[in-house]
Design a protein around this motif. Sequence first.
Motif, short mmCIF file in Angstrom:
data_model
loop_
_atom_site.label_atom_id
_atom_site.label_comp_id
_atom_site.label_asym_id
_atom_site.label_seq_id
_atom_site.Cartn_x
_atom_site.Cartn_y
_atom_site.Cartn_z
N GLY A 19 -5.76 46.47 62.58
CA GLY A 19 -4.43 45.89 62.67
C GLY A 19 -3.43 46.44 61.67
N ILE A 20 -2.54 45.57 61.22
CA ILE A 20 -1.47 45.98 60.30
C ILE A 20 -2.04 46.56 59.02
N GLY A 21 -3.09 45.94 58.48
CA GLY A 21 -3.66 46.43 57.22
C GLY A 21 -4.18 47.85 57.34
N LEU A 22 -4.89 48.14 58.42
CA LEU A 22 -5.41 49.49 58.61
C LEU A 22 -4.27 50.49 58.84
N ALA A 23 -3.25 50.07 59.57
CA ALA A 23 -2.10 50.95 59.80
C ALA A 23 -1.41 51.30 58.48
N ILE A 24 -1.24 50.31 57.60
CA ILE A 24 -0.61 50.57 56.30
C ILE A 24 -1.50 51.49 55.47
N GLY A 103 -5.45 38.02 56.54
CA GLY A 103 -4.84 36.90 57.25
C GLY A 103 -5.74 36.30 58.30
N VAL A 104 -5.38 35.10 58.72
CA VAL A 104 -6.09 34.39 59.77
C VAL A 104 -5.08 33.46 60.43
N GLN A 105 -5.30 33.12 61.69
CA GLN A 105 -4.41 32.19 62.39
C GLN A 105 -5.24 31.12 63.08
N ASP A 200 2.14 43.34 68.04
CA ASP A 200 1.03 43.43 69.00
C ASP A 200 -0.24 43.83 68.25
N THR A 201 -1.03 42.83 67.86
CA THR A 201 -2.29 43.05 67.14
C THR A 201 -3.38 42.19 67.77
N ASP A 202 -4.61 42.38 67.31
CA ASP A 202 -5.72 41.54 67.79
C ASP A 202 -5.45 40.06 67.53
N LEU A 203 -4.80 39.78 66.40
CA LEU A 203 -4.52 38.38 66.04
C LEU A 203 -3.62 37.71 67.07
N ASN A 204 -2.76 38.51 67.72
CA ASN A 204 -1.81 37.98 68.69
C ASN A 204 -2.18 38.33 70.13
N ALA A 205 -3.41 38.76 70.36
CA ALA A 205 -3.81 39.25 71.68
C ALA A 205 -3.57 38.21 72.77
N SER A 206 -3.89 36.94 72.51
CA SER A 206 -3.72 35.91 73.53
C SER A 206 -2.25 35.69 73.86
N LEU A 207 -1.38 35.86 72.85
CA LEU A 207 0.06 35.68 73.08
C LEU A 207 0.63 36.87 73.85
N VAL A 208 0.19 38.07 73.49
CA VAL A 208 0.66 39.27 74.19
C VAL A 208 0.28 39.20 75.67
N ALA A 209 -0.91 38.65 75.95
CA ALA A 209 -1.41 38.58 77.33
C ALA A 209 -0.75 37.47 78.14
N ASP A 210 -0.01 36.60 77.50
CA ASP A 210 0.64 35.48 78.18
C ASP A 210 2.02 35.93 78.67
N PRO A 211 2.22 36.10 79.97
CA PRO A 211 3.50 36.61 80.48
C PRO A 211 4.70 35.76 80.06
N GLU A 212 4.52 34.44 80.08
CA GLU A 212 5.64 33.56 79.72
C GLU A 212 6.02 33.73 78.26
N PHE A 213 5.01 33.76 77.37
CA PHE A 213 5.30 33.90 75.95
C PHE A 213 5.87 35.30 75.65
N SER A 214 5.26 36.33 76.23
CA SER A 214 5.76 37.69 75.99
C SER A 214 7.20 37.84 76.48
N GLY A 215 7.50 37.21 77.61
CA GLY A 215 8.87 37.25 78.10
C GLY A 215 9.84 36.59 77.14
N TRP A 226 7.87 43.59 71.72
CA TRP A 226 6.94 43.28 70.64
C TRP A 226 6.97 44.41 69.62
N GLY A 227 6.74 44.08 68.36
CA GLY A 227 6.58 45.11 67.36
C GLY A 227 5.23 45.79 67.48
N ARG A 228 5.16 47.01 66.96
CA ARG A 228 3.90 47.76 66.89
C ARG A 228 3.50 47.89 65.43
#
Length: 262
Positions: A19-24, A103-105, A200-215, A226-228
């Motif tokens: 995720g973000i940590g590895l990208a940084i 982090g954790v959610q 768009d990370t693993d932590l937010n995968a369920s939100l990214v996959a939700d069409p209503e939320f992503s919209g 979404w940010g990358r």
Amino acid sequence: MPTFTLAGRLALVTGSGRGIGLAIARGYALAGARVVLNGRDASRLERSAAALSEEIVAHDPGRSAGDVRFSVFDVTDPDAAERACEEIVAAHGCPDILVNNAGVQIRGPLTGMPVDDWKRVLDVHLTGGFTVGRALARHMLPRGSGKIINICSVQSRLVRATTAPYAAAKTGLAGLTRAMCAEWAPSGIQVNGLAPGYIDTDLNASLVADPEFSGWITKRTPGGRWGRVEDVVGPAIWLASPAADFVNGQVIYVDGGMTAVI
């Protein structure tokens, strides 16, 4: 530009197996730094470190695979975190850069939120940042230099239902950033927060996959998407570099404009 190089620097990035940590961590390594990855999953860290080592050596044959190391510890265990920081300092020298990213959610309504879940989120984001930051600051302060970057969030400023522990932790981390600046800036330490929006990370995968939320996210964000994880890397390099030597106690939002509009 020379002011943005990280050559010769050592960075510890917590929560950097993915995720973000590895990208940084990758961005720092490609900018010339030696990096220490951190997490609780030893096998994931080993794979990530091996892949990153291979990439930087291919990018610059003069680099060593030893420029990427990893340290397995849980930031919520103060004794383990302090012990690991001392081992890193003994083996590699004091890190010039610390990124508190672990982090954790855990989502849910406040009225049904178990206290243990509440504490878990605060322990990872807020107490973990305090524990690791304090451990390395004890070495940075006598040296008179160091960069600490606390990964905050758009929810350091804005909140939504069901994310109370996360919002409270990230808001607290923004306050801790300012407190660290107040105490440590006179000794040459820069402490800033970097606050990603919805990435768009693993932590937010369920939100990214939700069409209503992503919209909703794409409409709510002036940038329209979404940010990358790559969007966070440039600002993280800037804050860690000499270019940001007079930037202190700030929280920089990388959110596509979400916090700028209503």
